[in-house]
Design a protein around this motif. Structure first.
Motif, PDB file in Angstrom:
ATOM      1  N   ARG A   1      10.678   5.926   1.029  1.00 59.46           N
ATOM      2  CA  ARG A   1      11.554   4.853   0.532  1.00 59.46           C
ATOM      3  C   ARG A   1      12.528   4.412   1.606  1.00 59.46           C
ATOM      4  O   ARG A   1      12.802   3.216   1.761  1.00 59.46           O
ATOM      5  CB  ARG A   1      12.298   5.312  -0.730  1.00 59.46           C
ATOM      6  CG  ARG A   1      13.326   4.301  -1.234  1.00 59.46           C
ATOM      7  CD  ARG A   1      12.691   2.937  -1.472  1.00 59.46           C
ATOM      8  NE  ARG A   1      13.662   1.923  -1.760  1.00 59.46           N
ATOM      9  CZ  ARG A   1      14.256   1.151  -0.848  1.00 59.46           C
ATOM     10  NH1 ARG A   1      13.989   1.283   0.451  1.00 59.46           N
ATOM     11  NH2 ARG A   1      15.115   0.226  -1.223  1.00 59.46           N
ATOM     12  N   HIS A   2      13.056   5.334   2.379  1.00 59.69           N
ATOM     13  CA  HIS A   2      13.940   4.979   3.483  1.00 59.69           C
ATOM     14  C   HIS A   2      13.209   4.067   4.479  1.00 59.69           C
ATOM     15  O   HIS A   2      13.769   3.075   4.948  1.00 59.69           O
ATOM     16  CB  HIS A   2      14.452   6.241   4.177  1.00 59.69           C
ATOM     17  CG  HIS A   2      15.362   5.955   5.314  1.00 59.69           C
ATOM     18  ND1 HIS A   2      16.655   5.509   5.152  1.00 59.69           N
ATOM     19  CD2 HIS A   2      15.154   6.024   6.655  1.00 59.69           C
ATOM     20  CE1 HIS A   2      17.200   5.319   6.341  1.00 59.69           C
ATOM     21  NE2 HIS A   2      16.311   5.624   7.263  1.00 59.69           N
ATOM     22  N   GLY A   3      11.971   4.383   4.764  1.00 59.96           N
ATOM     23  CA  GLY A   3      11.181   3.565   5.677  1.00 59.96           C
ATOM     24  C   GLY A   3      10.848   2.186   5.128  1.00 59.96           C
ATOM     25  O   GLY A   3      10.571   1.253   5.879  1.00 59.96           O
TER      26      GLY A   3
ATOM     27  N   GLU B   1       0.824  -1.196   0.000  1.00 62.54           N
ATOM     28  CA  GLU B   1       0.000   0.000   0.000  1.00 62.54           C
ATOM     29  C   GLU B   1       0.869   1.262   0.000  1.00 62.54           C
ATOM     30  O   GLU B   1       0.566   2.241  -0.681  1.00 62.54           O
ATOM     31  CB  GLU B   1      -0.948   0.003   1.199  1.00 62.54           C
ATOM     32  CG  GLU B   1      -2.033  -1.047   1.142  1.00 62.54           C
ATOM     33  CD  GLU B   1      -1.599  -2.417   1.679  1.00 62.54           C
ATOM     34  OE1 GLU B   1      -0.387  -2.626   1.958  1.00 62.54           O
ATOM     35  OE2 GLU B   1      -2.460  -3.290   1.802  1.00 62.54           O
ATOM     36  N   ALA B   2       1.969   1.218   0.764  1.00 61.27           N
ATOM     37  CA  ALA B   2       2.888   2.361   0.794  1.00 61.27           C
ATOM     38  C   ALA B   2       3.459   2.618  -0.597  1.00 61.27           C
ATOM     39  O   ALA B   2       3.514   3.765  -1.054  1.00 61.27           O
ATOM     40  CB  ALA B   2       4.020   2.104   1.793  1.00 61.27           C
ATOM     41  N   CYS B   3       3.848   1.555  -1.277  1.00 59.23           N
ATOM     42  CA  CYS B   3       4.397   1.703  -2.626  1.00 59.23           C
ATOM     43  C   CYS B   3       3.354   2.248  -3.593  1.00 59.23           C
ATOM     44  O   CYS B   3       3.679   3.082  -4.450  1.00 59.23           O
ATOM     45  CB  CYS B   3       4.936   0.366  -3.127  1.00 59.23           C
ATOM     46  SG  CYS B   3       6.477  -0.141  -2.324  1.00 59.23           S
ATOM     47  N   ALA B   4       2.124   1.798  -3.458  1.00 56.99           N
ATOM     48  CA  ALA B   4       1.064   2.281  -4.349  1.00 56.99           C
ATOM     49  C   ALA B   4       0.869   3.785  -4.189  1.00 56.99           C
ATOM     50  O   ALA B   4       0.763   4.523  -5.177  1.00 56.99           O
ATOM     51  CB  ALA B   4      -0.245   1.539  -4.083  1.00 56.99           C
ATOM     52  N   HIS B   5       0.843   4.261  -2.959  1.00 54.39           N
ATOM     53  CA  HIS B   5       0.705   5.706  -2.726  1.00 54.39           C
ATOM     54  C   HIS B   5       1.939   6.463  -3.227  1.00 54.39           C
ATOM     55  O   HIS B   5       1.815   7.541  -3.813  1.00 54.39           O
ATOM     56  CB  HIS B   5       0.481   6.007  -1.245  1.00 54.39           C
ATOM     57  CG  HIS B   5      -0.856   5.591  -0.732  1.00 54.39           C
ATOM     58  ND1 HIS B   5      -2.046   6.011  -1.284  1.00 54.39           N
ATOM     59  CD2 HIS B   5      -1.197   4.776   0.303  1.00 54.39           C
ATOM     60  CE1 HIS B   5      -3.059   5.480  -0.615  1.00 54.39           C
ATOM     61  NE2 HIS B   5      -2.564   4.729   0.346  1.00 54.39           N
ATOM     62  N   ALA B   6       3.110   5.894  -2.998  1.00 58.41           N
ATOM     63  CA  ALA B   6       4.334   6.544  -3.461  1.00 58.41           C
ATOM     64  C   ALA B   6       4.374   6.615  -4.987  1.00 58.41           C
ATOM     65  O   ALA B   6       4.770   7.646  -5.552  1.00 58.41           O
ATOM     66  CB  ALA B   6       5.561   5.803  -2.921  1.00 58.41           C
TER      67      ALA B   6
ATOM     68  N   ARG C   1      11.206  -2.659  -5.355  1.00 58.16           N
ATOM     69  CA  ARG C   1      12.129  -2.620  -6.499  1.00 58.16           C
ATOM     70  C   ARG C   1      11.565  -1.742  -7.618  1.00 58.16           C
ATOM     71  O   ARG C   1      12.296  -0.972  -8.246  1.00 58.16           O
ATOM     72  CB  ARG C   1      12.419  -4.029  -7.008  1.00 58.16           C
ATOM     73  CG  ARG C   1      13.373  -4.799  -6.092  1.00 58.16           C
ATOM     74  CD  ARG C   1      13.927  -6.042  -6.752  1.00 58.16           C
ATOM     75  NE  ARG C   1      12.899  -6.912  -7.276  1.00 58.16           N
ATOM     76  CZ  ARG C   1      12.391  -7.972  -6.654  1.00 58.16           C
ATOM     77  NH1 ARG C   1      12.827  -8.296  -5.461  1.00 58.16           N
ATOM     78  NH2 ARG C   1      11.462  -8.704  -7.227  1.00 58.16           N
ATOM     79  N   GLN C   2      10.264  -1.829  -7.847  1.00 53.89           N
ATOM     80  CA  GLN C   2       9.642  -0.980  -8.870  1.00 53.89           C
ATOM     81  C   GLN C   2       9.718   0.493  -8.475  1.00 53.89           C
ATOM     82  O   GLN C   2       9.975   1.364  -9.309  1.00 53.89           O
ATOM     83  CB  GLN C   2       8.195  -1.392  -9.113  1.00 53.89           C
ATOM     84  CG  GLN C   2       8.065  -2.714  -9.825  1.00 53.89           C
ATOM     85  CD  GLN C   2       6.622  -3.171  -9.942  1.00 53.89           C
ATOM     86  OE1 GLN C   2       5.700  -2.556  -9.407  1.00 53.89           O
ATOM     87  NE2 GLN C   2       6.415  -4.274 -10.653  1.00 53.89           N
ATOM     88  N   LEU C   3       9.489   0.776  -7.201  1.00 53.56           N
ATOM     89  CA  LEU C   3       9.616   2.148  -6.713  1.00 53.56           C
ATOM     90  C   LEU C   3      11.053   2.642  -6.886  1.00 53.56           C
ATOM     91  O   LEU C   3      11.276   3.763  -7.326  1.00 53.56           O
ATOM     92  CB  LEU C   3       9.179   2.237  -5.248  1.00 53.56           C
ATOM     93  CG  LEU C   3       9.199   3.621  -4.618  1.00 53.56           C
ATOM     94  CD1 LEU C   3       8.259   4.577  -5.339  1.00 53.56           C
ATOM     95  CD2 LEU C   3       8.832   3.520  -3.141  1.00 53.56           C
ATOM     96  N   ASP C   4      12.018   1.789  -6.563  1.00 54.70           N
ATOM     97  CA  ASP C   4      13.418   2.156  -6.748  1.00 54.70           C
ATOM     98  C   ASP C   4      13.717   2.496  -8.204  1.00 54.70           C
ATOM     99  O   ASP C   4      14.432   3.460  -8.482  1.00 54.70           O
ATOM    100  CB  ASP C   4      14.346   1.020  -6.295  1.00 54.70           C
ATOM    101  CG  ASP C   4      14.449   0.900  -4.793  1.00 54.70           C
ATOM    102  OD1 ASP C   4      14.041   1.832  -4.075  1.00 54.70           O
ATOM    103  OD2 ASP C   4      14.939  -0.145  -4.330  1.00 54.70           O
ATOM    104  N   ASP C   5      13.172   1.718  -9.119  1.00 56.39           N
ATOM    105  CA  ASP C   5      13.381   1.982 -10.545  1.00 56.39           C
ATOM    106  C   ASP C   5      12.868   3.375 -10.913  1.00 56.39           C
ATOM    107  O   ASP C   5      13.533   4.123 -11.631  1.00 56.39           O
ATOM    108  CB  ASP C   5      12.689   0.938 -11.415  1.00 56.39           C
ATOM    109  CG  ASP C   5      13.379  -0.409 -11.379  1.00 56.39           C
ATOM    110  OD1 ASP C   5      14.543  -0.490 -10.918  1.00 56.39           O
ATOM    111  OD2 ASP C   5      12.741  -1.393 -11.806  1.00 56.39           O
ATOM    112  N   ARG C   6      11.702   3.723 -10.424  1.00 55.76           N
ATOM    113  CA  ARG C   6      11.150   5.054 -10.720  1.00 55.76           C
ATOM    114  C   ARG C   6      11.953   6.152 -10.057  1.00 55.76           C
ATOM    115  O   ARG C   6      12.222   7.182 -10.661  1.00 55.76           O
ATOM    116  CB  ARG C   6       9.693   5.141 -10.281  1.00 55.76           C
ATOM    117  CG  ARG C   6       8.831   4.280 -11.176  1.00 55.76           C
ATOM    118  CD  ARG C   6       7.474   4.719 -11.444  1.00 55.76           C
ATOM    119  NE  ARG C   6       7.162   6.065 -11.771  1.00 55.76           N
ATOM    120  CZ  ARG C   6       5.989   6.619 -11.498  1.00 55.76           C
ATOM    121  NH1 ARG C   6       5.049   5.917 -10.877  1.00 55.76           N
ATOM    122  NH2 ARG C   6       5.737   7.853 -11.841  1.00 55.76           N
ATOM    123  N   LEU C   7      12.342   5.939  -8.803  1.00 57.68           N
ATOM    124  CA  LEU C   7      13.136   6.947  -8.114  1.00 57.68           C
ATOM    125  C   LEU C   7      14.492   7.128  -8.781  1.00 57.68           C
ATOM    126  O   LEU C   7      14.983   8.254  -8.905  1.00 57.68           O
ATOM    127  CB  LEU C   7      13.308   6.580  -6.637  1.00 57.68           C
ATOM    128  CG  LEU C   7      12.104   6.839  -5.759  1.00 57.68           C
ATOM    129  CD1 LEU C   7      12.321   6.239  -4.377  1.00 57.68           C
ATOM    130  CD2 LEU C   7      11.804   8.318  -5.663  1.00 57.68           C
TER     131      LEU C   7
END
Length: 90
Positions: free
Chosen positions: A59-61, A31-36, A72-78
Motif C-alpha cells: 500500500r505504501h508503494g 494488478e497490485a491491488c488485485a493481488h493485495a 481506494r478500495q484497498l484502503d477501505d479494506r485495510l
C-alpha cells in the motif's frame, strides 16, 4: 499457487503480497491491488502478521495511485483490518 495446500495459507498470503509488490514495481496498480485484495481474503481465513506487513508495504508503494478506485478500495479494506486489530488489542 495451485500447488499450495489448504493448510499453507500463511505462505499463500506472503506469495500474494510479493506478487502485489512486483506489480507495484512494474507500475501496474490495478494488478497490485488485485493481488493485495486476494492476500487480504486469505488473511481473513489464516491470520499472519507478516502477511499483513507485506500488504502495508504494498500500500505504501501504491501511494502515487492513491486517487484510483482500486487503491481506494484497498484502503477501505485495510482500514477495516486496522479497526479489527485495534479492537482485539483492547
Amino acid at each position: 499457487m495451485e500447488a499450495l495446500t489448504a493448510d499453507e495459507g500463511k505462505q499463500r498470503t506472503v506469495i500474494l503480497g510479493d506478487l502485489a509488490a512486483v506489480e507495484v514495481a512494474r507500475k501496474h496498480p490495478d494488478e497490485a491491488c488485485a493481488h493485495a485484495q486476494a492476500a487480504l481474503d486469505q488473511l481473513g481465513i489464516t491470520w499472519y502478521a507478516t502477511g499483513m506487513e507485506r500488504i502495508r508495504e504494498v500500500r505504501h508503494g501504491l501511494q502515487p495511485w492513491a486517487g484510483t478506485e482500486c487503491v481506494r478500495q484497498l484502503d477501505d479494506r485495510l482500514y477495516g483490518w486496522q479497526t479489527t486489530l485495534s479492537a482485539l488489542r483492547c
